[in-house]
Design a protein around this motif. Structure first.
Motif, mmCIF file in Angstrom:
data_model
loop_
_atom_site.group_PDB
_atom_site.id
_atom_site.type_symbol
_atom_site.label_atom_id
_atom_site.label_comp_id
_atom_site.label_asym_id
_atom_site.label_seq_id
_atom_site.Cartn_x
_atom_site.Cartn_y
_atom_site.Cartn_z
ATOM 1 N N LEU A 76 -3.377 -4.364 6.534
ATOM 2 C CA LEU A 76 -2.896 -3.031 6.886
ATOM 3 C C LEU A 76 -2.186 -3.054 8.227
ATOM 4 O O LEU A 76 -1.189 -2.390 8.429
ATOM 5 C CB LEU A 76 -4.081 -2.064 6.940
ATOM 6 C CG LEU A 76 -4.601 -1.663 5.564
ATOM 7 C CD1 LEU A 76 -5.965 -1.064 5.673
ATOM 8 C CD2 LEU A 76 -3.637 -0.688 4.935
ATOM 9 N N LEU A 82 -4.733 4.980 -3.335
ATOM 10 C CA LEU A 82 -4.943 4.696 -1.915
ATOM 11 C C LEU A 82 -6.370 4.995 -1.467
ATOM 12 O O LEU A 82 -6.919 4.298 -0.620
ATOM 13 C CB LEU A 82 -3.953 5.487 -1.070
ATOM 14 C CG LEU A 82 -2.547 4.946 -1.206
ATOM 15 C CD1 LEU A 82 -1.579 5.810 -0.452
ATOM 16 C CD2 LEU A 82 -2.475 3.529 -0.697
ATOM 17 N N CYS A 113 -2.753 9.273 -4.421
ATOM 18 C CA CYS A 113 -3.985 9.329 -3.632
ATOM 19 C C CYS A 113 -5.114 8.560 -4.309
ATOM 20 O O CYS A 113 -5.926 7.932 -3.628
ATOM 21 C CB CYS A 113 -4.417 10.769 -3.421
ATOM 22 S SG CYS A 113 -3.327 11.659 -2.342
ATOM 23 N N THR A 164 -3.636 2.340 11.728
ATOM 24 C CA THR A 164 -4.158 1.488 10.672
ATOM 25 C C THR A 164 -3.148 1.237 9.556
ATOM 26 O O THR A 164 -3.427 0.462 8.658
ATOM 27 C CB THR A 164 -5.415 2.100 10.030
ATOM 28 O OG1 THR A 164 -5.091 3.399 9.556
ATOM 29 C CG2 THR A 164 -6.545 2.193 11.007
ATOM 30 N N ILE A 210 -5.143 7.804 12.565
ATOM 31 C CA ILE A 210 -4.893 7.045 11.345
ATOM 32 C C ILE A 210 -3.651 6.166 11.404
ATOM 33 O O ILE A 210 -3.644 5.069 10.866
ATOM 34 C CB ILE A 210 -4.837 8.017 10.145
ATOM 35 C CG1 ILE A 210 -6.224 8.599 9.924
ATOM 36 C CG2 ILE A 210 -4.380 7.325 8.881
ATOM 37 C CD1 ILE A 210 -6.265 9.800 9.078
ATOM 38 N N PHE A 250 6.499 1.974 -3.847
ATOM 39 C CA PHE A 250 6.101 3.373 -3.687
ATOM 40 C C PHE A 250 6.663 4.184 -4.837
ATOM 41 O O PHE A 250 7.852 4.430 -4.906
ATOM 42 C CB PHE A 250 6.622 3.943 -2.366
ATOM 43 C CG PHE A 250 6.037 3.293 -1.162
ATOM 44 C CD1 PHE A 250 5.081 2.311 -1.287
ATOM 45 C CD2 PHE A 250 6.446 3.656 0.103
ATOM 46 C CE1 PHE A 250 4.537 1.687 -0.188
ATOM 47 C CE2 PHE A 250 5.910 3.043 1.220
ATOM 48 C CZ PHE A 250 4.958 2.068 1.082
ATOM 49 N N PRO A 271 -9.602 3.470 6.081
ATOM 50 C CA PRO A 271 -8.151 3.446 5.828
ATOM 51 C C PRO A 271 -7.758 2.435 4.758
ATOM 52 O O PRO A 271 -6.710 2.591 4.125
ATOM 53 C CB PRO A 271 -7.557 3.076 7.186
ATOM 54 C CG PRO A 271 -8.670 2.496 7.965
ATOM 55 C CD PRO A 271 -9.926 3.118 7.457
ATOM 56 N N GLY A 287 1.580 -1.912 9.112
ATOM 57 C CA GLY A 287 1.880 -0.912 10.114
ATOM 58 C C GLY A 287 2.970 -1.372 11.063
ATOM 59 O O GLY A 287 3.789 -0.574 11.518
ATOM 60 N N GLU A 288 2.988 -2.678 11.338
ATOM 61 C CA GLU A 288 4.003 -3.177 12.262
ATOM 62 C C GLU A 288 5.353 -3.307 11.593
ATOM 63 O O GLU A 288 6.388 -3.134 12.210
ATOM 64 C CB GLU A 288 3.570 -4.553 12.790
ATOM 65 C CG GLU A 288 2.487 -4.450 13.851
ATOM 66 C CD GLU A 288 1.716 -5.746 13.981
ATOM 67 O OE1 GLU A 288 2.131 -6.748 13.383
ATOM 68 O OE2 GLU A 288 0.704 -5.733 14.690
ATOM 69 N N ALA A 289 5.333 -3.632 10.327
ATOM 70 C CA ALA A 289 6.598 -3.933 9.644
ATOM 71 C C ALA A 289 7.487 -2.696 9.582
ATOM 72 O O ALA A 289 7.019 -1.582 9.618
ATOM 73 C CB ALA A 289 6.322 -4.449 8.240
ATOM 74 N N MET A 317 -9.516 8.790 5.110
ATOM 75 C CA MET A 317 -8.543 7.855 5.664
ATOM 76 C C MET A 317 -8.893 7.486 7.100
ATOM 77 O O MET A 317 -8.518 6.436 7.596
ATOM 78 C CB MET A 317 -7.144 8.457 5.584
ATOM 79 C CG MET A 317 -6.611 8.491 4.189
ATOM 80 S SD MET A 317 -6.487 6.842 3.462
ATOM 81 C CE MET A 317 -7.651 6.939 2.133
ATOM 82 N N MET A 318 -9.622 8.398 7.780
ATOM 83 C CA MET A 318 -10.028 8.087 9.143
ATOM 84 C C MET A 318 -11.049 6.976 9.142
ATOM 85 O O MET A 318 -10.994 6.062 9.948
ATOM 86 C CB MET A 318 -10.660 9.341 9.755
ATOM 87 C CG MET A 318 -9.934 9.871 10.961
ATOM 88 S SD MET A 318 -10.814 11.328 11.499
ATOM 89 C CE MET A 318 -9.535 12.528 11.316
#
Lengths: 303, 330
Positions: B324, B259, B256, A100, A97, B63, B306, B328-330, B302-303
């Motif tokens: 997404l 998301l 949740c 992603t 996960i 958040f 996502p 993830g990179e940020a 989520m798998m």
């Protein structure tokens, strides 16, 4: 003054629990930028595994290894079992996960937390469990009018040794350098030949193991454990992580200790019922004035 | 209209689906038992709470893991003003909304500049402070761990008293409907665009003249206000409020909902709320294993999805994965 010193010692004791748990949060966060919500439950699981060994297997092991040997074995087995669980959780719930994105990983971590918590409930039952009472002789030392128990000395000693070992591993060995480099910049670190998978293996082995040892110590200190206690300790430890500056390991250790001391002083001088409010207020105040935690470095904003 | 709800390609089919869903919602309670209707009521409460958190988390990307705190403020405002001063529950709905919104404004003003996970922990702390304060019973008004009980039914001038399951069902879903209508309007307004801009790139939004601080605070205030209304209805339905209902766990569930459904997507929130509220009921036969299943399903979801169950589609390109990945990179 004696009250202050006694509260500081009590605070350092519970602070060292928070610090040990916080290290796991901080390592995972540093490398993966993931808030590992299941970490508090690793701690609970460790506590229960330790309980089982101390209660069920004690007759057998005491004969062969003595009482101290039993405690060492309980901690070691709990650490190992939970470390393996940590690796399994990483493999099943996080590895597919986190490429992603961060937020799906948060939901997955919460799912893992619910799973572990309820697995503990199914295995050990929903009621409180009590650690054996006469595990460590109840000896009190009086130093200059300040009471300190043998158990507290042992807990402080063990946690400081564990933290010192981790500190040396992270700061002085090549492997620690790899972990720090990955935390700083994962891609560049990979280009420099650092095996990221090994780094993840390392943090998901050590973090839960430290948490589990804290779990056994909490069991010996408070004697009563419940399957939901991971939430509370996890929350405090996470607070400690942020207080120290997230991803900063010495920061997490000091954050935990400071949090424990503040909590105990708050309980003594303000009110026991409001001590957690006091802790969270301090946290909010610290973050208002130092948005990156007490020991966090200011990170330039990426555009 | 259809793209606002981010439905798929064929607007005709999706419109029919919506009409069918609305029809089922109107007809269902007349054929179902009280238990099913109550379950649907709590689905509505979670939908409303999910929508309120969706503004903060989904639209602006802040958040917020202390949202149950705002919900608690709303519920306790209603409970205390109703039981002590005898004010009618329906009239207290806007009061609860305002109390929660004011609380959000006061608490969030000093912390709104914090980023990502630091804001997350501060909102957790805020939610915990609210819960602990309710337990500790300040000035003897919150009733401590037992809470406040004996809250009235909502009534319109005494002739329409809402006291049965079915009436509560229509009350909550009526409010959800109005909220969705308002939020869709908001999504397409200047405010909605500013929010999304901040979420995508805060620095750029600030540079181009969006008052980042103001819009973030506005999101918290509106989100808290809606949560306050949810608290009002919840308090009158259960007739009792106690601190346990507003724990950190509750905030995590709301997180949740957003998301699982898909950030910023209104139909997604409804699906997330359905999952969170209906799943434990449907799987009741599993008894003590049901939460094990629940946790595993969260991981599996989520798998495989996502980006959420019903992610919001924007413009001509699908943002899901690209977005997404960037995050993830940020």
């Amino acid at each position: 003054m004696q009250v202050v010193f006694e509260q500081v010692i009590n605070g350092l004791t519970i602070g060292s629990f928070y610090a040990l748990i916080a290290l796991g949060y901080s390592m995972v966060y540093g490398v993966l930028k993931l808030i590992n919500f299941a970490h508090g439950d690793f701690f609970t699981l460790g506590s229960y595994v330790g309980y089982t060994i101390l209660v069920w297997v004690s007759g057998l092991t005491v004969v062969h290894f003595g009482l101290w040997g039993l405690i060492v074995i309980a901690m070691f087995v709990a650490a190992l079992a939970v470390a393996l669980t940590g690796l399994a959780v990483e493999r099943v719930a996080y590895r597919p996960i986190y490429p992603t994105g961060r937020l799906p990983a948060v939901v997955s971590a919460l799912g893992a937390s619910i799973f572990i918590q309820n697995a503990i409930m199914v295995v050990w039952g929903p009621r409180f469990q009590a650690y054996p009472s006469k595990l460590i002789p109840n000896i009190k030392f009086v130093l200059g009018g300040v009471n300190i128990t043998l158990l507290q000395i042992l807990i402080l000693l063990m946690s400081f040794i564990l933290m010192a070992v981790l500190y040396v591993v992270i700061q002085k060995t090549t492997f620690g350098a790899a972990v720090r480099a990955s935390a700083l910049d994962r891609e560049t670190a990979s280009l420099m030949g650092i095996n990221f998978k090994k780094v993840i293996f390392f943090i998901f082995f050590l973090g839960p193991a430290l948490g589990a040892m804290a779990g056994v110590m909490v069991g010996m200190y408070y004697r009563q454990i419940s399957f939901t206690m991971g939430w509370n300790y996890g929350l405090k430890a996470f607070t400690a992580t942020i207080l120290g500056g997230i991803g900063n390991l010495p920061g997490a250790m000091f954050g935990g200790l400071i949090l424990g001391v503040l909590e105990m002083l708050g309980a003594a001088y303000i009110s026991a019922a409001w001590k957690d409010v006091f802790v969270f207020l301090i946290l909010i105040l610290v973050l208002i004035f130092r948005p990156n935690g007490l020991f966090g470095e200011r990170v330039a904003e990426k555009v | 209209m259809t793209d606002r709800f981010s439905f798929n390609k064929s607007p005709g089919a999706s419109k029919a689906a919506v009409v069918a869903a609305i029809l089922i919602f109107f007809i269902f309670p007349f054929f179902a038992g009280d238990y099913a209707i109550d379950t649907a009521f709590f689905f509505g409460i979670y939908a409303l709470l999910g929508l309120s958190l969706n503004i903060v988390l989904g639209e602006v990307g802040l958040f917020d893991l202390g949202h149950a705190g705002f919900y608690a403020i709303g519920a306790y405002t209603t409970a205390i003003l109703n039981t002590v001063y005898g004010l009618p529950v329906l009239a207290l709905a806007p009061v609860s909304a305002m109390a929660a919104a004011l609380f959000a404004y006061l608490v969030c003003s000093p912390i709104i500049h914090l980023r990502g996970d630091y804001l997350c922990i501060v909102t957790i702390g805020m939610g915990e402070i609210v819960r602990l304060a309710l337990i500790n019973n300040p000035f003897n008004i919150t009733g401590g761990p037992n809470g406040v009980f004996g809250i009235d039914f909502p009534s319109l001038g005494g002739f329409l008293v809402i006291d049965s399951s079915i009436e509560y069902y229509f009350l909550i879903w009526g409010v959800v409907g109005v909220t969705i209508w308002g939020l869709v309007r908001l999504q397409n307004s200047k405010i909605g665009r500013a929010w999304n801009y901040i979420r995508e790139d805060e620095a750029a939004a600030g540079a181009i003249g969006v008052d980042v601080r103001k819009y973030k605070l506005l999101a918290f205030v509106i989100g808290a206000g809606i949560a306050g209304v949810a608290g009002n209805i919840y308090a009158s339905k259960l007739m009792v409020v106690s601190p346990e209902s507003f724990s950190f766990w509750e905030s995590c569930l709301l997180f949740c909902i957003v998301l699982i459904g898909g950030m910023g997507s209104i139909p997604g929130v409804l699906i997330g709320a359905a999952f969170i509220s209906l799943f434990p009921e449907i799987f009741r036969p599993f008894a003590m294993y049901r939460m094990l299943v629940f946790g595993s399903v969260m991981i599996l979801m989520m798998m495989f999805r996502p980006q959420g169950f019903w992610p919001r589609k924007r413009g001509r390109f699908s943002p899901g994965k690209a977005l997404l990945k960037q995050e993830g990179e940020a």
